[in-house]
Every structure is written in structure tokens, then in C-alpha cells.
Write a protein that holds these residues in place. Sequence first.
Motif, mmCIF file in Angstrom:
data_model
loop_
_atom_site.group_PDB
_atom_site.id
_atom_site.type_symbol
_atom_site.label_atom_id
_atom_site.label_comp_id
_atom_site.label_asym_id
_atom_site.label_seq_id
_atom_site.Cartn_x
_atom_site.Cartn_y
_atom_site.Cartn_z
ATOM 1 N N ALA A 29 0.852 -1.181 -0.198
ATOM 2 C CA ALA A 29 0.044 -0.021 0.013
ATOM 3 C C ALA A 29 0.935 1.536 0.043
ATOM 4 N N THR A 40 0.623 5.498 0.717
ATOM 5 C CA THR A 40 -0.276 6.728 1.308
ATOM 6 C C THR A 40 0.163 7.796 0.392
ATOM 7 N N THR A 41 -1.008 8.519 -0.305
ATOM 8 C CA THR A 41 -0.772 10.005 -0.861
ATOM 9 C C THR A 41 -1.464 11.048 0.127
ATOM 10 N N GLY A 100 -5.086 10.074 0.019
ATOM 11 C CA GLY A 100 -5.812 8.552 0.095
ATOM 12 C C GLY A 100 -4.773 7.657 -0.065
ATOM 13 N N LEU A 101 -5.411 6.371 0.137
ATOM 14 C CA LEU A 101 -4.388 5.205 0.001
ATOM 15 C C LEU A 101 -4.691 4.176 -1.177
ATOM 16 N N VAL A 118 -3.965 0.730 -2.607
ATOM 17 C CA VAL A 118 -3.643 -0.516 -1.990
ATOM 18 C C VAL A 118 -3.490 -1.460 -3.658
ATOM 19 N N CYS A 175 -4.378 -3.511 7.078
ATOM 20 C CA CYS A 175 -3.990 -2.196 6.233
ATOM 21 C C CYS A 175 -5.211 -1.575 6.306
ATOM 22 N N ASN A 220 -6.037 2.659 8.677
ATOM 23 C CA ASN A 220 -6.046 3.458 7.728
ATOM 24 C C ASN A 220 -7.492 4.106 7.539
ATOM 25 N N MET A 266 -9.525 6.874 5.524
ATOM 26 C CA MET A 266 -8.620 7.595 4.545
ATOM 27 C C MET A 266 -9.158 6.910 3.304
ATOM 28 N N ALA A 318 -9.662 4.924 -0.214
ATOM 29 C CA ALA A 318 -8.613 3.943 -0.492
ATOM 30 C C ALA A 318 -9.284 3.421 -1.807
#
Length: 261
Positions: A104, A106-107, A110-111, A113, A138, A142, A145, A147
Motif C-alpha cells: 500500500a 499513502t498519498t 488517499g490510500l 492498495v 491495512c 487507515n 482514509m 482507498a
Amino acid sequence: MTKLIWLSDLHFVAEGLVQGHDPQQRLDMAVAHVNAQHLDAACCVVSGDLVDRATAADYRAVRAGLDKLAMPWLPMVGNHDDRALVRALLPVPTGGMSDFVQYAMTTDVGLIVCLDTLTPGADGGSFCAARQAWLHDCLARNVGMPALIFMHHPPMALGLPMQDSDRLAEGEALLDLLAEHPNVRQLCIGHVHRPITGNIRGMPFATMRAVLYQAPPPVPAWDWDSFAPAREAPALGVIHMKDGGVLLQYEQFCDAEEGVR
Ligand SMILES: [Fe+2]
């Protein structure tokens, strides 16, 4: 806003053609389009079937082509890929599962995956208990967040010939798991070489055209003996994530005849 690029099903070979299509030419045209139009993209996800025959030479060659992208790219495995060669030769991010190509990122908004649905030696996919447990952890880490979930094999039937038997064996379990997490905003699926969108368990999903050759629509019926690529142009995806929402644009990057021999 975060912009991502989505490529799928390159079926790259270092020399020669696949299904009458030139993988080098198609990859070069996709990369040129991205670098000309989307220099502001944060990264590019490649959702499996990176190569067609999974040799080390093919992986080195496909890496040389993808490294021309102006942004980082994320490799995923499909049924044509070799997990060990991908881990050895391609830029798999650190911090994911050590025995799979599952991780995964992280930005700012958002995430992302990227799942590993490969069953070595099989066309169909799998998602074992270890991979399910990692995904649950995971998403639980989060909460809240937004995804995006990328996978090669579809976890559901999509009404395509041959596809029901080629989909993810543990698709129901994966969908059950994802549906427990309201931060999952979008499923992004490779493998089918066609654009299909819909909604399952309340989650929107989209598949992607292949960079290389396109699969025909479900009618008229076809099977692998009668299969011939559809005379349709390839496309790549441009994904925007903003304020918890997702926007996917399908962008044609060359004509249907380009790279066809
Ligand atoms: Fe494929």
C-alpha cells in the motif's frame, strides 16, 4: 488533488509479437502519451500481465520501457507474471508483504492498495488467508482514509466468455472483506482487456482496456479456440482523487491499427 495513471496488461515480450500486436510499440506510445499529457501525475499503477511469458529478459526489457515514465510506477502481478522475478527485477515498494507483490502507498488524499491475486501456473486468481489478513490490517490501520483497491483478477462474474472460470477463487471473501471498510472508494481491475464499470456490495468498480490487445464483447459468443483480438483501440486510465471522491477517465493513446502486424 492527486492524479494517478493506470496501465494494464502490457503482455510485453522483448522480441516479437503477441496476438499479432507489437508490445514494444504499444508500451512506447502509452509512455509517450503519459509524459506528454500527465506530467503532474503522482505515480502510475500497472495492474498485472506486465509480460506475456515471464522470462528475466522480458522483465528487464519491460522495466526499461516503463522507467521512461516521468513518474514512479508500481508493478503488480497477473496470471502471466512470475512473482519471484517481479520481486527481483522490478521496483516493488518496500513495506508490503514479503512473500507476495502486495503493498500500500499513502498519498496526500488517499490510500493506494495493490493486491496480489496470482496463483502460480494458473489462469484464474486466488487470494489466500495470509493476503486477506494483510488487507484487513491495512484497511483497519487507515480508517477514514479514502482507498483505491487495485487487483488483477476480477472478484466477481462480469458476463464475459471464459471469464467466470478465470476470476478470483476467493472473490466472495475479498468482497466481504472490502465491504466491511467504508473508506474503500473504488475497485480497479485488470485481466479482462475490456472497459466495464458497475457496482458490487455498494462499491464501484472499473476494469481497464489492455495496453496491448483488446478482448471482444460477450456477444457474439467466443472461446479461446475462436478468439481473435477485437479491432478496438487501447486505452489507459487517468484517476483523480479529490475530497474523498474518485474520477476515472479512459484515454485512448493510439489508433486501433497502431502496432498491429
Ligand atoms: Fe492479460
